[in-house]
Design a protein around this motif. Structure first.
Motif, PDB file in Angstrom:
ATOM      1  N   ALA A  56       0.815  -1.215   0.000  1.00 41.83           N
ATOM      2  CA  ALA A  56       0.000   0.000   0.000  1.00 41.83           C
ATOM      3  C   ALA A  56       0.851   1.270   0.000  1.00 41.83           C
ATOM      4  O   ALA A  56       0.354   2.340  -0.302  1.00 41.83           O
ATOM      5  N   TYR A  57       2.136   1.154   0.318  1.00 41.74           N
ATOM      6  CA  TYR A  57       3.003   2.330   0.412  1.00 41.74           C
ATOM      7  C   TYR A  57       3.975   2.404  -0.761  1.00 41.74           C
ATOM      8  O   TYR A  57       5.048   2.975  -0.656  1.00 41.74           O
ATOM      9  N   SER A  58       3.590   1.848  -1.885  1.00 41.59           N
ATOM     10  CA  SER A  58       4.442   1.794  -3.063  1.00 41.59           C
ATOM     11  C   SER A  58       4.724   3.187  -3.612  1.00 41.59           C
ATOM     12  O   SER A  58       3.808   3.961  -3.875  1.00 41.59           O
ATOM     13  N   THR A  59       6.009   3.495  -3.803  1.00 42.97           N
ATOM     14  CA  THR A  59       6.335   4.776  -4.434  1.00 42.97           C
ATOM     15  C   THR A  59       5.979   4.738  -5.914  1.00 42.97           C
ATOM     16  O   THR A  59       5.703   5.776  -6.495  1.00 42.97           O
ATOM     17  N   LYS A  60       5.987   3.557  -6.503  1.00 43.95           N
ATOM     18  CA  LYS A  60       5.561   3.433  -7.901  1.00 43.95           C
ATOM     19  C   LYS A  60       4.124   3.931  -8.038  1.00 43.95           C
ATOM     20  O   LYS A  60       3.798   4.694  -8.952  1.00 43.95           O
ATOM     21  N   ASP A  61       3.257   3.531  -7.112  1.00 41.30           N
ATOM     22  CA  ASP A  61       1.870   3.995  -7.126  1.00 41.30           C
ATOM     23  C   ASP A  61       1.784   5.497  -6.890  1.00 41.30           C
ATOM     24  O   ASP A  61       0.981   6.196  -7.506  1.00 41.30           O
ATOM     25  N   HIS A  62       2.615   5.986  -5.996  1.00 42.99           N
ATOM     26  CA  HIS A  62       2.634   7.432  -5.719  1.00 42.99           C
ATOM     27  C   HIS A  62       2.958   8.221  -6.992  1.00 42.99           C
ATOM     28  O   HIS A  62       2.251   9.171  -7.342  1.00 42.99           O
ATOM     29  N   PHE A  63       4.014   7.818  -7.682  1.00 38.73           N
ATOM     30  CA  PHE A  63       4.403   8.515  -8.910  1.00 38.73           C
ATOM     31  C   PHE A  63       3.368   8.321 -10.008  1.00 38.73           C
ATOM     32  O   PHE A  63       3.111   9.240 -10.795  1.00 38.73           O
ATOM     33  N   ALA A  64       2.759   7.138 -10.074  1.00 41.51           N
ATOM     34  CA  ALA A  64       1.714   6.886 -11.076  1.00 41.51           C
ATOM     35  C   ALA A  64       0.518   7.806 -10.837  1.00 41.51           C
ATOM     36  O   ALA A  64      -0.073   8.329 -11.794  1.00 41.51           O
ATOM     37  N   ARG A  65       0.173   8.033  -9.590  1.00 40.25           N
ATOM     38  CA  ARG A  65      -0.953   8.941  -9.283  1.00 40.25           C
ATOM     39  C   ARG A  65      -0.608  10.388  -9.628  1.00 40.25           C
ATOM     40  O   ARG A  65      -1.454  11.125 -10.132  1.00 40.25           O
ATOM     41  N   GLU A  66       0.629  10.791  -9.345  1.00 32.44           N
ATOM     42  CA  GLU A  66       1.054  12.152  -9.702  1.00 32.44           C
ATOM     43  C   GLU A  66       0.972  12.355 -11.208  1.00 32.44           C
ATOM     44  O   GLU A  66       0.435  13.356 -11.685  1.00 32.44           O
ATOM     45  N   LEU A  67       1.520  11.409 -11.950  1.00 28.35           N
ATOM     46  CA  LEU A  67       1.473  11.490 -13.401  1.00 28.35           C
ATOM     47  C   LEU A  67       0.031  11.381 -13.885  1.00 28.35           C
ATOM     48  O   LEU A  67      -0.385  12.098 -14.797  1.00 28.35           O
ATOM     49  N   GLY A  68      -0.743  10.527 -13.251  1.00 33.35           N
ATOM     50  CA  GLY A  68      -2.141  10.326 -13.623  1.00 33.35           C
ATOM     51  C   GLY A  68      -2.955  11.602 -13.540  1.00 33.35           C
ATOM     52  O   GLY A  68      -3.857  11.830 -14.356  1.00 33.35           O
ATOM     53  N   ALA A  69      -2.650  12.450 -12.569  1.00 34.54           N
ATOM     54  CA  ALA A  69      -3.361  13.726 -12.460  1.00 34.54           C
ATOM     55  C   ALA A  69      -3.121  14.572 -13.709  1.00 34.54           C
ATOM     56  O   ALA A  69      -4.042  15.217 -14.217  1.00 34.54           O
ATOM     57  N   LEU A  70      -1.902  14.529 -14.231  1.00 35.94           N
ATOM     58  CA  LEU A  70      -1.595  15.266 -15.466  1.00 35.94           C
ATOM     59  C   LEU A  70      -2.239  14.595 -16.673  1.00 35.94           C
ATOM     60  O   LEU A  70      -2.742  15.274 -17.569  1.00 35.94           O
ATOM     61  N   LEU A  71      -2.233  13.273 -16.693  1.00 37.93           N
ATOM     62  CA  LEU A  71      -2.837  12.543 -17.805  1.00 37.93           C
ATOM     63  C   LEU A  71      -4.336  12.812 -17.886  1.00 37.93           C
ATOM     64  O   LEU A  71      -4.889  12.966 -18.979  1.00 37.93           O
ATOM     65  N   TYR A  94       1.113   2.698 -17.398  1.00 37.12           N
ATOM     66  CA  TYR A  94       0.369   1.443 -17.272  1.00 37.12           C
ATOM     67  C   TYR A  94      -0.135   1.227 -15.841  1.00 37.12           C
ATOM     68  O   TYR A  94      -1.246   0.744 -15.635  1.00 37.12           O
ATOM     69  N   ARG A  95       0.677   1.614 -14.858  1.00 38.24           N
ATOM     70  CA  ARG A  95       0.221   1.480 -13.462  1.00 38.24           C
ATOM     71  C   ARG A  95      -0.945   2.425 -13.207  1.00 38.24           C
ATOM     72  O   ARG A  95      -1.897   2.074 -12.496  1.00 38.24           O
ATOM     73  N   TRP A  96      -0.919   3.623 -13.772  1.00 44.76           N
ATOM     74  CA  TRP A  96      -2.029   4.560 -13.633  1.00 44.76           C
ATOM     75  C   TRP A  96      -3.312   3.955 -14.189  1.00 44.76           C
ATOM     76  O   TRP A  96      -4.376   4.063 -13.599  1.00 44.76           O
ATOM     77  N   ARG A  97      -3.198   3.287 -15.325  1.00 39.96           N
ATOM     78  CA  ARG A  97      -4.369   2.628 -15.913  1.00 39.96           C
ATOM     79  C   ARG A  97      -4.930   1.579 -14.960  1.00 39.96           C
ATOM     80  O   ARG A  97      -6.141   1.471 -14.787  1.00 39.96           O
ATOM     81  N   GLU A  98      -4.049   0.792 -14.338  1.00 39.36           N
ATOM     82  CA  GLU A  98      -4.492  -0.220 -13.380  1.00 39.36           C
ATOM     83  C   GLU A  98      -5.163   0.418 -12.171  1.00 39.36           C
ATOM     84  O   GLU A  98      -6.209  -0.051 -11.721  1.00 39.36           O
ATOM     85  N   LEU A  99      -4.552   1.455 -11.640  1.00 35.99           N
ATOM     86  CA  LEU A  99      -5.121   2.133 -10.474  1.00 35.99           C
ATOM     87  C   LEU A  99      -6.480   2.745 -10.808  1.00 35.99           C
ATOM     88  O   LEU A  99      -7.412   2.675 -10.008  1.00 35.99           O
ATOM     89  N   ARG A 100      -6.593   3.320 -11.981  1.00 31.61           N
ATOM     90  CA  ARG A 100      -7.848   3.933 -12.414  1.00 31.61           C
ATOM     91  C   ARG A 100      -8.939   2.877 -12.553  1.00 31.61           C
ATOM     92  O   ARG A 100     -10.083   3.102 -12.163  1.00 31.61           O
ATOM     93  N   LYS A 101      -8.598   1.715 -13.094  1.00 32.44           N
ATOM     94  CA  LYS A 101      -9.571   0.618 -13.204  1.00 32.44           C
ATOM     95  C   LYS A 101     -10.034   0.176 -11.834  1.00 32.44           C
ATOM     96  O   LYS A 101     -11.210  -0.094 -11.633  1.00 32.44           O
ATOM     97  N   GLY A 102      -9.107   0.095 -10.883  1.00 29.32           N
ATOM     98  CA  GLY A 102      -9.457  -0.294  -9.520  1.00 29.32           C
ATOM     99  C   GLY A 102     -10.435   0.677  -8.894  1.00 29.32           C
ATOM    100  O   GLY A 102     -11.380   0.281  -8.210  1.00 29.32           O
ATOM    101  N   VAL A 103     -10.251   1.959  -9.134  1.00 29.74           N
ATOM    102  CA  VAL A 103     -11.167   2.980  -8.607  1.00 29.74           C
ATOM    103  C   VAL A 103     -12.537   2.806  -9.236  1.00 29.74           C
ATOM    104  O   VAL A 103     -13.559   2.864  -8.559  1.00 29.74           O
ATOM    105  N   ARG A 104     -12.571   2.552 -10.538  1.00 29.78           N
ATOM    106  CA  ARG A 104     -13.852   2.356 -11.219  1.00 29.78           C
ATOM    107  C   ARG A 104     -14.579   1.136 -10.679  1.00 29.78           C
ATOM    108  O   ARG A 104     -15.783   1.151 -10.508  1.00 29.78           O
ATOM    109  N   ARG A 105     -13.829   0.062 -10.426  1.00 29.40           N
ATOM    110  CA  ARG A 105     -14.456  -1.145  -9.886  1.00 29.40           C
ATOM    111  C   ARG A 105     -15.062  -0.869  -8.519  1.00 29.40           C
ATOM    112  O   ARG A 105     -16.140  -1.327  -8.203  1.00 29.40           O
ATOM    113  N   GLN A 106     -14.339  -0.127  -7.678  1.00 26.40           N
ATOM    114  CA  GLN A 106     -14.846   0.196  -6.350  1.00 26.40           C
ATOM    115  C   GLN A 106     -16.097   1.064  -6.455  1.00 26.40           C
ATOM    116  O   GLN A 106     -17.047   0.879  -5.713  1.00 26.40           O
TER     117      GLN A 106
END
Length: 111
Positions: A56-71, A94-106
């Motif tokens: 849950a504390y992945s920096t990869k996810d952190h950076f993907a979310r930062e970039l995702g806001a710009l995307l 690609y991680r942003w896409r996965e995270l976004r799908k997870g949010v949609r599923r929730q």
């Protein structure tokens, strides 16, 4: 301060030297924001591997979310980022896409 070298396909980011990313023509501000995220992500990816993917504390996810806001704000930017050919930048998209799908599923579950 001297200008950062420009990322080119085939060039490896060593995680220490910041590279300039020219992804969107005529938008230096957006390119700088993307470059800051990607350069920091490269540093963590290369030099702090244990933090790159840590549940849950992945920096990869952190950076993907930062970039995702710009995307999310810039249509077509995902495609442009992938076309650059930078390994970590592509991972973040690609991680942003996965995270976004997870949010949609929730959201679908919560109705």
């Amino acid at each position: 301060m001297p200008e950062s070298p420009v990322f080119e396909k085939g060039r490896r980011n060593d995680g220490w030297t910041d590279l300039s990313y020219r992804i969107v023509e005529d938008d230096d501000e957006l390119n700088k924001k993307i470059g800051a995220i990607v350069n920091e992500a490269w540093h963590v990816h290369r030099h702090h591997r244990a933090d790159w993917k840590r549940g849950a504390y992945s920096t990869k996810d952190h950076f993907a979310r930062e970039l995702g806001a710009l995307l999310a704000e810039n249509p077509g930017l995902e495609r442009r980022c992938l076309a650059v050919g930078d390994r970590v930048l592509s991972m973040l998209v690609y991680r942003w896409r996965e995270l976004r799908k997870g949010v949609r599923r929730q959201e679908d579950r919560s109705g």
